[in-house]
Design a protein around this motif. Structure first.
Motif, PDB file in Angstrom:
ATOM      1  N   VAL A 123       0.859  -1.180   0.000  1.00  0.00           N
ATOM      2  CA  VAL A 123       0.000   0.000   0.000  1.00  0.00           C
ATOM      3  C   VAL A 123       0.898   1.234   0.000  1.00  0.00           C
ATOM      4  O   VAL A 123       1.554   1.525   0.990  1.00  0.00           O
ATOM      5  N   ALA A 124       0.921   1.931  -1.111  1.00  0.00           N
ATOM      6  CA  ALA A 124       1.795   3.106  -1.223  1.00  0.00           C
ATOM      7  C   ALA A 124       1.173   4.311  -0.531  1.00  0.00           C
ATOM      8  O   ALA A 124       1.815   4.980   0.272  1.00  0.00           O
ATOM      9  N   THR A 125      -0.078   4.606  -0.853  1.00  0.00           N
ATOM     10  CA  THR A 125      -0.779   5.733  -0.222  1.00  0.00           C
ATOM     11  C   THR A 125      -2.231   5.358   0.004  1.00  0.00           C
ATOM     12  O   THR A 125      -2.809   4.559  -0.749  1.00  0.00           O
ATOM     13  N   GLN A 126      -2.813   5.981   1.011  1.00  0.00           N
ATOM     14  CA  GLN A 126      -4.237   5.767   1.265  1.00  0.00           C
ATOM     15  C   GLN A 126      -4.786   6.964   2.047  1.00  0.00           C
ATOM     16  O   GLN A 126      -4.181   7.381   3.036  1.00  0.00           O
ATOM     17  N   THR A 127      -5.894   7.496   1.592  1.00  0.00           N
ATOM     18  CA  THR A 127      -6.538   8.624   2.257  1.00  0.00           C
ATOM     19  C   THR A 127      -8.016   8.319   2.413  1.00  0.00           C
ATOM     20  O   THR A 127      -8.682   7.930   1.449  1.00  0.00           O
ATOM     21  N   CYS A 128      -8.517   8.482   3.661  1.00  0.00           N
ATOM     22  CA  CYS A 128      -9.927   8.225   3.944  1.00  0.00           C
ATOM     23  C   CYS A 128     -10.565   9.450   4.602  1.00  0.00           C
ATOM     24  O   CYS A 128      -9.988  10.022   5.531  1.00  0.00           O
ATOM     25  N   GLN A 129     -11.712   9.806   4.120  1.00  0.00           N
ATOM     26  CA  GLN A 129     -12.532  10.841   4.740  1.00  0.00           C
ATOM     27  C   GLN A 129     -13.650  10.123   5.494  1.00  0.00           C
ATOM     28  O   GLN A 129     -14.581   9.596   4.886  1.00  0.00           O
TER      29      GLN A 129
ATOM     30  N   VAL B  61     -13.386  13.240   9.817  1.00  0.00           N
ATOM     31  CA  VAL B  61     -12.001  12.975  10.192  1.00  0.00           C
ATOM     32  C   VAL B  61     -11.251  12.456   8.965  1.00  0.00           C
ATOM     33  O   VAL B  61     -11.762  11.614   8.224  1.00  0.00           O
ATOM     34  N   THR B  62     -10.049  12.979   8.744  1.00  0.00           N
ATOM     35  CA  THR B  62      -9.213  12.519   7.633  1.00  0.00           C
ATOM     36  C   THR B  62      -8.150  11.564   8.148  1.00  0.00           C
ATOM     37  O   THR B  62      -7.395  11.897   9.055  1.00  0.00           O
ATOM     38  N   ALA B  63      -8.111  10.381   7.573  1.00  0.00           N
ATOM     39  CA  ALA B  63      -7.087   9.394   7.919  1.00  0.00           C
ATOM     40  C   ALA B  63      -6.156   9.252   6.724  1.00  0.00           C
ATOM     41  O   ALA B  63      -6.575   8.822   5.645  1.00  0.00           O
ATOM     42  N   GLN B  64      -4.883   9.637   6.913  1.00  0.00           N
ATOM     43  CA  GLN B  64      -3.920   9.640   5.817  1.00  0.00           C
ATOM     44  C   GLN B  64      -2.809   8.636   6.111  1.00  0.00           C
ATOM     45  O   GLN B  64      -2.300   8.571   7.223  1.00  0.00           O
ATOM     46  N   TYR B  65      -2.455   7.834   5.116  1.00  0.00           N
ATOM     47  CA  TYR B  65      -1.350   6.900   5.274  1.00  0.00           C
ATOM     48  C   TYR B  65      -0.450   6.981   4.057  1.00  0.00           C
ATOM     49  O   TYR B  65      -0.923   6.961   2.912  1.00  0.00           O
ATOM     50  N   ASP B  66       0.859   7.071   4.287  1.00  0.00           N
ATOM     51  CA  ASP B  66       1.851   7.028   3.220  1.00  0.00           C
ATOM     52  C   ASP B  66       2.940   6.055   3.633  1.00  0.00           C
ATOM     53  O   ASP B  66       3.479   6.147   4.742  1.00  0.00           O
ATOM     54  N   CYS B  67       3.268   5.151   2.750  1.00  0.00           N
ATOM     55  CA  CYS B  67       4.340   4.196   3.025  1.00  0.00           C
ATOM     56  C   CYS B  67       5.684   4.904   2.866  1.00  0.00           C
ATOM     57  O   CYS B  67       6.028   5.374   1.776  1.00  0.00           O
ATOM     58  N   LEU B  68       6.433   4.985   3.965  1.00  0.00           N
ATOM     59  CA  LEU B  68       7.740   5.641   3.918  1.00  0.00           C
ATOM     60  C   LEU B  68       8.728   4.754   3.154  1.00  0.00           C
ATOM     61  O   LEU B  68       8.990   3.627   3.537  1.00  0.00           O
TER      62      LEU B  68
END
Length: 326
Positions: A56-62, A71-78
């Motif tokens: 999972v490279a990036t994921q953004t959830c509203q 609420v915004t949940a943001q994930y970025d694979c470092l």
């Protein structure tokens, strides 16, 4: 992009009815009631690294809770490589530098300019912190650098094959076992002819199987309590286990039919034996005075309280056996 394949997803989510502490997977949960459930919309970019590995490279959830602001949940694979838009403004300084470097190091007589960006991807490989100390003459006296190199790996394991109807392990402290264990120990005490109630001391293993309802398989240890059936109508929380009480090794099958609000437990137990604090030495007999002095004080006191019910031995006779003493 190169040898990697990337997938872009846009999907909706809705809050389930399983608490995180339940130990269940999300596939086992139902949806919460619409009035109480949070909902949301997510976008994600997932890279396929091999036939079985995904990242999972990036994921953004509203996420919109039942009550409260979005609420915004943001994930970025470092460190993970992921594609970016060819129109991204982040590309402008990179492309300008690339074209300039090409023109400075080519043997062509004409300069080149950018025509088209066909594809682009990005990877953040690390983050560094520099510390420089300058003396009064503005010279660098010392310099240190600390870098965190990102691993670039965030593989999502392929989902395990779900066997519909197969038993699966659940935590022994799972909340869904509470009512099941209550019916189990009630069934044990109803079928047990012991004078005192038993209570569950330890749950060793628990499994559940989805059938027409649910069937639980539970291995546990039950211990005798201080509450007698004669003085107590039922087992209560205040009933304590006996220090010298009996223990039972039990297994139970509990069939739960929720829509009928019925529970059918079956319990089988084997005694583990009495717990005794008094251990007799080899060759023990209360009539052998030479060994009584070797017994601990608590054992000697116990012997003094014994009542002899047999005939006293005659002088010169063989010592009585232990079966003649109560």
């Amino acid at each position: 992009v190169g040898s990697d394949t990337f997938y872009s997803f846009k999907y909706e989510i809705k809050e389930g009815d399983c608490p995180v502490q339940s130990g269940k997977t999300w596939q086992d949960c139902e949806y919460k009631d619409a009035a109480k459930a949070a909902t949301g919309e997510c976008t994600a970019t997932v890279g396929k690294r091999s036939s079985t590995k995904f990242s999972v490279a990036t994921q953004t959830c509203q996420i919109t809770p039942a009550e409260g602001p979005v609420v915004t949940a943001q994930y970025d694979c470092l460190g993970c490589v992921h594609p970016i838009s060819t129109q991204s403004p982040d590309l402008e300084p990179v492309l300008r530098h690339g074209i300039q470097y090409f023109n400075n190091n080519t043997q062509h007589s004409s300069l080149f300019t950018l025509n088209e960006v066909k594809r682009a991807q990005r990877q953040d490989t690390g983050e560094c912190t520099d510390n420089a100390y300058i003396d009064i003459q503005l010279r660098i006296a010392s310099f240190s650098q600390n870098c965190d190199i990102y691993p670039g790996k965030d593989f999502v394991q392929p989902p395990t094959k779900i066997c519909v109807g197969c038993p699966r392990d659940i935590p022994t402290n799972s909340p869904e076992l509470e009512e099941t264990l209550t019916h189990t120990i009630t069934k044990l005490n109803a079928e047990n002819n012991a004078t005192f109630y038993f209570k569950i001391d330890k749950v060793k293993k628990a499994r559940v199987q989805v059938v027409a309802g649910k069937k639980y398989f539970i291995d546990f240890v039950a211990r005798e309590t201080t509450c007698s059936k004669e003085s107590n109508e039922e087992l209560t929380e205040s009933c304590e286990t006996k220090k010298l009480g009996q223990s039972l090794d039990c297994n139970a099958e509990v069939y739960v039919v929720p829509w009928e609000k019925k529970i059918y437990p079956t319990v089988n137990c084997q005694p583990l034996g009495m717990i005794s604090l008094m251990k007799r030495p080899p060759g023990f007999s209360p009539f052998r005075s030479s060994q009584i002095g070797e017994i601990k004080e608590e054992t000697t006191s116990h012997l003094r309280s014994c009542e002899y019910k047999g005939r006293p031995p005659k002088a010169g006779a063989e010592p009585a056996s232990e079966r003649e003493v109560s």
